[in-house]
Scaffold this motif. Structure first.
Motif, PDB file in Angstrom:
ATOM      1  N   GLU B 202       0.990  -1.493  -0.130  1.00  0.00           N
ATOM      2  CA  GLU B 202      -0.223  -0.112   0.576  1.00  0.00           C
ATOM      3  C   GLU B 202       0.774   1.091  -0.078  1.00  0.00           C
ATOM      4  N   ARG B 203       1.816   1.308  -1.177  1.00  0.00           N
ATOM      5  CA  ARG B 203       2.448   2.585  -1.037  1.00  0.00           C
ATOM      6  C   ARG B 203       2.953   2.977  -2.821  1.00  0.00           C
ATOM      7  N   ARG B 204       3.624   3.561  -3.206  1.00  0.00           N
ATOM      8  CA  ARG B 204       5.016   4.025  -3.657  1.00  0.00           C
ATOM      9  C   ARG B 204       5.605   2.973  -4.143  1.00  0.00           C
ATOM     10  N   ILE B 205       6.258   2.662  -5.676  1.00  0.00           N
ATOM     11  CA  ILE B 205       7.204   1.738  -5.650  1.00  0.00           C
ATOM     12  C   ILE B 205       8.856   2.254  -5.106  1.00  0.00           C
ATOM     13  N   ASP B 206       8.841   1.722  -4.234  1.00  0.00           N
ATOM     14  CA  ASP B 206      10.059   2.181  -3.538  1.00  0.00           C
ATOM     15  C   ASP B 206      11.746   1.122  -4.027  1.00  0.00           C
ATOM     16  N   PRO B 207      12.853   1.716  -3.587  1.00  0.00           N
ATOM     17  CA  PRO B 207      13.615   0.367  -4.009  1.00  0.00           C
ATOM     18  C   PRO B 207      13.423  -1.101  -3.193  1.00  0.00           C
ATOM     19  N   GLU B 208      12.922  -1.311  -1.989  1.00  0.00           N
ATOM     20  CA  GLU B 208      12.873  -2.049  -1.433  1.00  0.00           C
ATOM     21  C   GLU B 208      11.052  -3.166  -1.567  1.00  0.00           C
ATOM     22  N   MET B 209      10.748  -2.576  -2.267  1.00  0.00           N
ATOM     23  CA  MET B 209       9.544  -2.886  -3.257  1.00  0.00           C
ATOM     24  C   MET B 209       9.829  -3.496  -3.560  1.00  0.00           C
ATOM     25  N   LEU B 210      10.768  -3.297  -5.018  1.00  0.00           N
ATOM     26  CA  LEU B 210      11.370  -3.637  -6.201  1.00  0.00           C
ATOM     27  C   LEU B 210      12.243  -4.593  -6.208  1.00  0.00           C
TER      28      LEU B 210
END
Lengths: 201, 259
Positions: B202-210
């Motif tokens: 539930e957030r914008r795509i960020d480096p951790e998510m990638l």
């Protein structure tokens, strides 16, 4: 083919100054970003701009040397093949005439080469005679990386893909050869007023 | 992008054609898909787009580009059917017409396919990492549909950012594709709130998510990032920061007035 009239289509973006918007284009006030890959990263101490004539390096400026060249400030309209045009954009940089002064060559063509591997080809006559610059400033600010900073080619009378971002030099050649988008089906010359978008236009 | 220096594309010619609208599907409250029959359609590669041209009664014309959503396999010779998926932009000139005014049976002018860099076919191999924001899913969906049609076993990951649950385009089809394919992973993230039962990001795509979704850079995936400019800029930068080869990260950006 003859045009199909689109029923109930009025058109909301008719240009206020029709003589300044080429066919098929609409005016935008945003400055959109278009590029095929990630924004390249180059430190200014590693940056240089080179002029290569028929395989031999004729000129090279490091960043500080480039910044010391005589500069021009100018305002032009720009036209992107993705249909937007932006009027009265303000730039500052070095004329290609300044960079090629004294270069002896029978070349009729130039290829701009860039960080990230991008290239685009242009007739030499279209980037000399006060028609093109290497710019490092947009709207009074240093050119942002996503818009081609530290420096980009600016050839405002052709579609904007010819104004190569992250430019690092010009190769002058006797023979024309397609650059990146030109090899992928886009027009070899790219005159927005003749709507030369794709190779067969 | 140097090593991807493409073969010169000199045919077929990019000609205006009269396309007939066969069917209009509502994808989300603001997004519709148009199925079109395009006479003499030359075929396309997933990731390519078309230009659409509208003409008013007084001759005024407006052109915009739209990505092809369908797999090439739906436009076999003799069938010549393509799908465009279009978001209605409030300030737009062409998208409100294409999403609100046109009806099945209408004809519109289009030409294509256009664009030869942001493309993927099964022959390009993988692994495949697709990162989409909003309608940036459209060209990536063409790739996934093509991959499924060809029964490709190239491992593929899709990370797809939408505003709300109701804004997810192709949600049920993506669920079906992922359920039927062990080698396809579909991960959603929602940026403006999620339903109570939502179990994904539930957030914008960020480096951790990638990093948690995409395969490791050592696997040398081919990455395709498509969406709004800022999202593409941040995701492609993050992929490079994570160690992915910049020459294997391809981007396509929809600007704010990319109508």
């Amino acid at each position: 083919m003859t045009g199909i009239i689109s029923r109930r289509f009025g058109g909301k973006r008719r240009p206020a100054e029709p003589g300044r918007i080429p066919p098929g284009q609409y005016e935008t006030r945003d400055f959109q970003v278009l590029s095929a890959g990630p924004t390249p990263r180059v430190a200014l101490e590693d940056w240089d701009f080179r002029v290569v004539v028929e395989g031999c390096e004729e000129r090279r400026w490091a960043w500080e040397e480039f910044c010391a060249l005589s500069r021009e400030h100018f305002v032009r309209d720009i036209h992107c093949v993705t249909k937007w045009s932006k009027l009265d954009t303000e730039w500052e940089g070095v004329s290609i005439d300044t960079l090629l002064a004294g270069v002896q060559s029978e070349a009729k063509y130039a290829i701009a080469f860039c960080d990230g591997g991008y290239t685009t080809n242009l007739p030499l006559a279209d980037i000399t005679g006060g028609k093109a610059w290497i710019v490092d400033s947009y709207g009074g600010q240093p050119l942002a990386p996503e818009h081609g900073g530290p420096a980009r080619l600016l050839v405002p009378h052709l579609y904007f893909w010819k104004s190569a971002k992250w430019v690092r030099g010009l190769r002058l050649a006797k023979e024309d050869a397609p650059g990146f988008w030109e090899a992928l089906g886009y027009h070899n010359y790219g005159d927005p007023w003749r709507e030369q978008r794709y190779w067969n236009d | 992008m140097t090593d991807a220096k493409p073969r010169t594309v000199r045919a077929p010619e990019i000609l205006w054609r009269a396309a007939e609208i066969l069917e209009i599907l509502s994808e989300t409250p603001r997004v519709k898909s148009l199925w079109l029959r395009v006479p003499s359609w030359p075929g396309h590669r997933p990731g390519q787009h078309v230009d659409v041209r509208l003409t008013a009664e007084d001759g005024y014309q407006a052109e915009r580009s739209y990505s092809l959503a369908s797999a090439p396999e739906t436009a076999l010779p003799g069938r010549e059917v393509i799908e465009l998926t279009i978001e209605r932009l409030g300030e737009g000139e062409v998208s409100p017409y294409l999403t609100e005014e046109v009806r099945a049976g209408d004809r519109i002018e289009l030409r294509g396919p256009i664009g030869g860099y942001f493309t993927w076919t099964v022959a390009d191999g993988g692994p495949l990492v697709l990162v989409a924001g909003g309608t940036g899913i459209v060209p990536l969906m063409s790739m996934l549909r093509h991959r499924a049609q060809r029964r490709s076993n190239v491992p593929a990951w899709l990370l797809y950012s939408s505003r709300d649950f109701d804004d997810i385009i192709y949600r049920e089809e993506l669920d079906r594709l992922a359920a039927a394919d062990d080698r396809l992973s579909v991960v959603h993230t929602l940026t403006r709130g999620a339903p109570a039962e939502w179990s994904s990001f539930e957030r914008r795509i960020d480096p951790e998510m990638l990093a948690s979704v995409a395969p490791r850079p050592e696997m040398r995936p081919l990455c395709y990032v498509c969406g709004p400019t800022e999202m593409v800029e941040s995701v492609s930068n993050a992929l490079v920061d994570l160690g992915h080869d910049p020459e294997r990260v391809k981007t396509e950006r929809f600007g704010p007035s990319g109508d």
